[in-house]
Enzyme design. Sequence first.
Site, mmCIF file in Angstrom:
data_model
loop_
_atom_site.group_PDB
_atom_site.id
_atom_site.type_symbol
_atom_site.label_atom_id
_atom_site.label_comp_id
_atom_site.label_asym_id
_atom_site.label_seq_id
_atom_site.Cartn_x
_atom_site.Cartn_y
_atom_site.Cartn_z
ATOM 1 N N GLU A 118 0.852 -1.203 0.000
ATOM 2 C CA GLU A 118 0.000 0.000 0.000
ATOM 3 C C GLU A 118 0.883 1.247 0.000
ATOM 4 O O GLU A 118 0.572 2.241 -0.661
ATOM 5 C CB GLU A 118 -0.949 0.024 1.209
ATOM 6 C CG GLU A 118 -1.831 -1.210 1.413
ATOM 7 C CD GLU A 118 -2.845 -1.491 0.309
ATOM 8 O OE1 GLU A 118 -2.838 -0.797 -0.721
ATOM 9 O OE2 GLU A 118 -3.635 -2.440 0.478
ATOM 10 N N HIS A 121 2.160 1.847 -3.435
ATOM 11 C CA HIS A 121 1.135 2.423 -4.313
ATOM 12 C C HIS A 121 1.024 3.931 -4.099
ATOM 13 O O HIS A 121 0.975 4.694 -5.064
ATOM 14 C CB HIS A 121 -0.213 1.741 -4.077
ATOM 15 C CG HIS A 121 -0.182 0.266 -4.347
ATOM 16 N ND1 HIS A 121 -1.213 -0.583 -4.066
ATOM 17 C CD2 HIS A 121 0.796 -0.519 -4.884
ATOM 18 C CE1 HIS A 121 -0.880 -1.828 -4.403
ATOM 19 N NE2 HIS A 121 0.342 -1.800 -4.901
ATOM 20 N N TYR A 127 4.914 9.760 -7.270
ATOM 21 C CA TYR A 127 5.930 9.798 -8.330
ATOM 22 C C TYR A 127 5.327 10.312 -9.644
ATOM 23 O O TYR A 127 5.953 11.100 -10.365
ATOM 24 C CB TYR A 127 6.493 8.385 -8.484
ATOM 25 C CG TYR A 127 7.514 8.164 -9.566
ATOM 26 C CD1 TYR A 127 8.689 8.914 -9.620
ATOM 27 C CD2 TYR A 127 7.317 7.171 -10.528
ATOM 28 C CE1 TYR A 127 9.641 8.669 -10.615
ATOM 29 C CE2 TYR A 127 8.249 6.928 -11.512
ATOM 30 C CZ TYR A 127 9.417 7.683 -11.553
ATOM 31 O OH TYR A 127 10.338 7.437 -12.534
ATOM 32 N N GLU A 191 -11.186 -2.368 -2.282
ATOM 33 C CA GLU A 191 -10.168 -2.957 -3.157
ATOM 34 C C GLU A 191 -10.780 -3.639 -4.376
ATOM 35 O O GLU A 191 -10.111 -3.787 -5.394
ATOM 36 C CB GLU A 191 -9.312 -3.959 -2.368
ATOM 37 C CG GLU A 191 -8.608 -3.291 -1.209
ATOM 38 C CD GLU A 191 -7.389 -4.055 -0.718
ATOM 39 O OE1 GLU A 191 -7.592 -5.153 -0.184
ATOM 40 O OE2 GLU A 191 -6.270 -3.537 -0.860
ATOM 41 N N GLU A 225 -3.302 -5.328 -6.254
ATOM 42 C CA GLU A 225 -4.646 -5.207 -5.673
ATOM 43 C C GLU A 225 -5.452 -6.483 -5.876
ATOM 44 O O GLU A 225 -6.265 -6.845 -5.034
ATOM 45 C CB GLU A 225 -5.397 -4.009 -6.256
ATOM 46 C CG GLU A 225 -4.923 -2.658 -5.724
ATOM 47 C CD GLU A 225 -4.956 -2.548 -4.208
ATOM 48 O OE1 GLU A 225 -5.813 -3.174 -3.555
ATOM 49 O OE2 GLU A 225 -4.093 -1.842 -3.662
ATOM 50 N N HIS A 228 -4.469 -8.553 -3.101
ATOM 51 C CA HIS A 228 -5.065 -8.084 -1.840
ATOM 52 C C HIS A 228 -6.511 -8.565 -1.756
ATOM 53 O O HIS A 228 -6.975 -9.017 -0.711
ATOM 54 C CB HIS A 228 -5.053 -6.554 -1.761
ATOM 55 C CG HIS A 228 -3.674 -5.963 -1.766
ATOM 56 N ND1 HIS A 228 -3.445 -4.604 -1.688
ATOM 57 C CD2 HIS A 228 -2.448 -6.535 -1.845
ATOM 58 C CE1 HIS A 228 -2.143 -4.377 -1.719
ATOM 59 N NE2 HIS A 228 -1.514 -5.528 -1.816
HETATM 60 FE FE FE Z 1 -4.645 -2.808 -1.457
#
Ligand code: FE
Length: 344
Positions: A118, A121, A127, A191, A225, A228
Site C-alpha cells: 500500500e 502504491h 511519483y 479494493e 490489488e 489483496h
Molecule cells: Fe490494497
Amino acid sequence: MPITKTSAKVDINARRVINGADADVIQLYPMKHHWAWEAYNVGNANHWLPTEISMQKDIEQWNSPTVLTEDERKALKTVLGFFTTADSIAANNVVLAMYKHVTSPECRMYILRQAYEEAIHTHAYQYIVESLGLDEGEIFNMYREVDAIYNKDAFILSFNEGIFNSEFKTGTFDADQKFLENMIVFSLVLEGIFFYSSFAVMFGFQRQNKMIGASEQIQYIMRDESQHLNFGINIINTIKEEQPELWTPEFQTHAIDLVKQAVDLEAKFAAEVFPKGIFGMNAEGFRKYIEHIADRRLARVGLPAQFNTPNPFPWMSEAIDLNKEKNFFETRVTEYKVGGTLDW
Ligand code: FE
C-alpha cells in the site's frame, strides 16, 4: 500477552483467522492458513518500485499541447485524486484494524507485505504527480473537495469507526460480525470495486499509447490489488468456515446491500468525473462494468449475483490477465539482486 514457559506445542487446530483459542501469534509453524503463506510468496515475487518505470515519455506527452485533450487531462488528474488517498485508507485498515485482530501468524505475514505494498502504491501516485509537475495540493486534497471521491471515502471510513476504536475486541457475536463487515467493505468494496473505474480509465490511456509510464504503474498496482482482494476473500471465507454462526441470512442480506450501495457510489463517481465519457466509455458503460465486477465479488464469497450484467469492457479482463504473463517485467529499468549478492 505474557508467555508461559512450557514444552507443550502449539495446537494447530486452535489456530483461527480471528479468535485463535491459544492465540500464539508469534509461532509461524505449524501453519494452518497456507493460502496466506502462498499470498506472501506471490507478493514477494511481484515486487516492484515506482521509480523503476520511466516517466520520460509521459512528461513529453503531458507537456505537449497536442497529445492529450482537455478531458483526458482532467480524467488523469481526477483518477489520481482518488488514488492518492485511497491506498492510505487501505494501509490504515490493514495496519490498524486487520493486523491487530487477526490471530493467524501466517496471515499476519501477508498483512505486513500488503501494508508495504500500500505504501508503494501511494509512492507511485506521488511519483506520477511529481514527474508531471502537477499541483500536489490540488491532487492530494481532491478527496475532500470533489463530492464523488469524498462520498466513496466517507462510506469506507464510516465502517472503520467502530473497529478502529481502542476498546474494540473480537470474541463476541456482534464484534465478530463487525470485523467481517469491515472486511466486506474493505476488500470487496474498496479494493474490489472502488478502484475499478479508475483502473479502466488508465487502461484507456494505455490502449491509446498515452501516458504509458503512469498506466504501467497502475497495471502493477492492479496486479497487487487483485492479490489483496484474493487475500481478503480468503479471510472472509475462512472466518465463515471457522465461525459459520456469523454468516446469518440477515448478515448476507446486509453484505449484498453494502455492495449495491458501493455500485451506486462508484457509478456516480464515473458519471460525475467523466461527464462526457472517456475513451469510448460512457456513464452507462461504467455502470455496467461496475455491476459486472460487483457480481463477481459477491460470487467469490458465496453470495448470489444481483445484476447479471455482461462485461461491457472485455479488454479489462485482458489487462488483468496480462498481469500473469512473463513479459510483464520487460519494461523494468532495473532488476533485483536476489539473495547472497551483497559484497563487502
Ligand atoms: Fe490494497
